[in-house]
Design an enzyme around this catalytic site. Structure first.
Site, PDB file in Angstrom:
ATOM      1  CD  GLU A 130      -8.568  -4.470   7.970  1.00  0.00           C
ATOM      2  OE1 GLU A 130      -9.599  -4.319   8.653  1.00  0.00           O
ATOM      3  OE2 GLU A 130      -7.897  -5.510   7.977  1.00  0.00           O
ATOM      4  CG  ASP A 134     -11.956 -10.538   9.148  1.00  0.00           C
ATOM      5  OD1 ASP A 134     -12.027 -10.012   8.022  1.00  0.00           O
ATOM      6  OD2 ASP A 134     -11.541  -9.927  10.160  1.00  0.00           O
TER       7      ASP A 134
END
Length: 703
Positions: free
Chosen positions: A124, A215
């Site tokens: 993250e 991602d």
């Protein structure tokens, strides 16, 4: 000729405990087809990070993918990045676990691909300056953070054309800035637009570098993207555009960029994550204000864009404030980490305990944003199961010879108040006197399950989008959008489920209700307490009794006093004695209820159901019902193999209702079953100066 350097880094991840079909679908929709296309364009090179959670699954189920990655590395097409093996947010780990997780990934990549990773992917992209020393000591030479980190340090967009060096305690680390604009261009905008953007930074000396990092699931696994990226050929066109313009767009792997280009300078970044995350970490009102301000100034003039440079959201660690359940999970992890660290190095089970601990540090259920995260019971269940197993292994060594039950007073959740932790061998029970004398965790050790892994219903900033969408009934559009802007629901009427709890949905939650309150009003939160004991601080003391060791907790509000005594033996049997005292000169006539919540993973499943003294199967766990005059009531989870029973000392009315939340996910707004509430209720009369007593016996047994 003017040129620019371009680095592409993808991050592939599935969390510990995710469903088998989710792993398989993500592989088929995103990971495998991306590699299929990449292999057809030899001029395109990438950096790739694959989390250990996903690698474990791939090794067991799609080993040919590892072979394809190995070939890509050998041909200098793919650079594998390291990181924490089980994808923890590194900043919340003890230093020993940070280092161990990075070493575990380094050793895996060295064994499979023959080279130590120079880069370290941050889960993250959560950054704190202390990571510099941690990562450098673990052998990392670079990491990547979002451009928001750099902008909050005072840099401008034109400054983010290369990597920077930072330092802590004499250790240095290079940091590449990830372009937010490219994250929103790729793969949602036409490839030519990305090329045009890259061209803005082309120079005659060719020293500028732009970095895309995001991602891998965006390439086929996110809603609507598989058709867009593969069937409609977006990725093929993108790689062809890059190949056709390779004479001025120089594609470099991260290590090549580090070797060929000098750092742009020194930088010290504030504690931060990507911009969207800093909004999600805020309380709901502040989050809504933050997002509204960003939307207002995003497309304004130069002054508006300047304001945005200094508009900083929240701090990732505040998810532990926003969601007490996340803090409880963190506290459990820290307690287990300390136990595992105390194991002798030569203990035969130490390695197994460490791996379970590291699996229990997977970040996904520790926070919540646009994806389910903390809201997904199966992810919380999986992480708790790992932590409970690691603790069981450690306790077999550390507590051997100790008489059971073991009671300890300690501030395990770091709130300044002591909790009481009881270990009976079969159960780990956590009592929180400062919060209504509640039972906040109950681990069934043999099954590796915390049956109090519950989640309260609370307001989220995005609920306003659901309410607004329900009012406006928008027509579905055909344009492919970033997941951050999709508003859709899995079922109609979800806005009617937006009830919010005023307390944590745990057990031994004491209610003094007006007699007119019904189970329907209780389930919807449409009631008031006569006197609110739900989160009131209770005093606590430990006593030795003939039946076992006991914890006595008591609280008084005005003329009403509640005393509850929990007696523990060396098994899965807890005796709970209640005493209500009336210190006034008038009768007390409340509807008294003791709320027990159980998290059993599925509200609508044939193998998970209530049972009572009147019915062996009293309905699914999402059933709202009122049962009259029972000797006992409970619930069963045959999938896990747990049977929980509450026995009463007199015929008792019992309410049951589900606790269901509404949250966002990759597929839109959804209803999620969190737990089942069983609440015995009594309409009682307590005379002036008198008391009223009852006993409940709580048993946990195999199903």
């Amino acid at each position: 000729m003017a040129s620019v350097n371009f680095t592409i880094v993808l991050h592939n991840h599935q969390p510990v405990g995710n469903f088998e079909d989710v792993f398989a679908r993500a592989y088929d929709d995103a990971y495998r087809p991306f590699l299929d296309v990449l292999e057809r364009f030899p001029a395109v090179k990438i950096g790739l990070h694959v989390s250990g959670c996903l690698l474990d699954w791939i090794e067991a189920n799609r080993p040919e993918y590892i072979e394809r990655l190995r070939e890509g590395v050998a041909r200098d097409r793919i650079e594998m990045l390291g990181g924490g093996y089980y994808e923890p947010v590194m900043t919340i780990l003890p230093e020993r676990d940070r280092a161990a997780q990075v070493r575990m990934m380094r050793d895996y990549l060295r064994d499979r691909f023959g080279a130590d990773p120079g880069g370290c992917w941050l889960a993250e992209r959560v950054w704190e300056q202390g990571l510099t020393k941690s990562l450098a000591d673990a052998g990392a030479r670079y990491t990547l953070c979002d451009d928001a980190h750099f902008i909050h340090a005072g840099l401008r967009e034109e400054d983010l054309t290369g990597y920077y060096t930072t330092e802590d305690e004499g250790r240095t680390l290079n940091i590449f800035p990830i372009s937010e604009k490219l994250r929103y261009y790729i793969p949602f905008r036409d490839p030519e637009e990305t090329l045009e953007y890259l061209g803005r930074f082309a120079t005659e000396d060719g020293r500028n570098l732009l970095v895309y990092g995001d991602d891998g699931e965006k390439f086929g696994s996110w809603p609507e993207t598989h058709k867009h990226v593969y069937t409609d050929g977006w990725l093929e066109r993108f790689f062809k555009v890059l190949t056709d313009n390779a004479h001025w767009v120089k594609i470099l792997k991260p290590s090549e960029a580090q070797a060929q280009l000098p750092p742009r300078g020194r930088v010290f970044l504030p504690d931060c994550s990507y911009r969207e995350m800093t909004g999600w970490a805020l309380p709901p009102d502040a989050q809504a204000e933050f997002e509204a301000l960003h939307e207002r100034f995003r497309n304004e003039d130069e002054q508006g864009r300047t304001i945005l440079r200094f508009l900083k959201g929240g701090f990732w660690r505040n998810f532990r404030v926003k969601y007490p359940e996340a803090n409880q999970l963190y506290a459990k992890m820290m307690r287990v980490s300390a136990k595992v660290a105390s194991l002798p190095e030569d203990s035969p089970d130490a390695a197994r305990a460490r791996r379970e601990l590291y699996r229990g540090q997977c970040n996904c259920p520790y926070w919540h944003g646009v994806f389910g995260g903390l809201y997904l019971p199966h992810l919380r269940f999986a992480v708790y199961r790992c932590l409970i197993e690691a603790e069981r292994i450690a306790d077999e060594v550390l507590n051997s010879g100790d008489a059971l039950p073991i009671l300890r007073n300690e501030d395990y959740d770091f709130d300044g108040h002591d909790e009481i932790i009881v270990q009976t061998g079969a159960l780990n029970c956590y009592l929180k006197p400062s919060q209504g004398g509640q039972m906040v965790e109950l681990d069934v050790v043999e099954k590796g399950m915390n049956v109090l892994d519950t989640l309260s219903r609370r307001r989220e900033a995005y609920h306003e989008r659901l309410l607004r969408a329900a009012r406006e009934h928008p027509e579905p559009g055909g344009q492919v959008k970033s997941i951050h802007h999709i508003v859709k629901t899995k079922e109609q009427g979800l806005e009617k489920l937006l009830h919010y709890d005023r307390y944590q949905r745990k057990s031994l939650v004491d209610h003094l209700l007006p007699r007119g309150v019904t189970v329907e009003r209780f389930a919807g939160g449409e009631y008031d307490e006569i006197t609110d004991f739900t989160s009131r601080p209770y005093s606590a003391r430990v006593e030795e009794r003939e039946e076992g060791r006991a914890v006595v907790m008591s609280a008084r509000v005005g003329s009403a006093q509640i005393e509850k005594t929990l007696t523990f033996t060396a098994n899965a049997h807890i005796i709970i004695d209640y005493r209500l005292l009336n210190h006034s000169d008038r009768e007390m006539t409340p509807r008294f209820g003791v709320e027990f919540n159980f998290s059993m993973l599925a509200g609508h499943a044939h193998d998970r159901y209530y049972f009572t003294s009147a019915d062996d199967n009293a309905g699914e766990l999402a059933t709202l019902a009122e049962h009259g005059q029972l000797d006992y009531a409970g619930l069963v989870d045959e999938w896990v193999g747990i049977r929980a029973r509450l026995s009463f000392d007199r015929p008792t009315d019992v309410w049951t209702c589900p606790v269901e939340t509404v949250s966002t996910s990759e597929d839109g707004f959804e209803r999620i079953y969190q737990s089942s509430c069983i609440m015995p209720v009594w309409d009682i009369t307590v005379p002036p100066g008198g008391d009223w007593r009852t006993r409940i016996i709580k048993d946990i047994s195999p199903a």
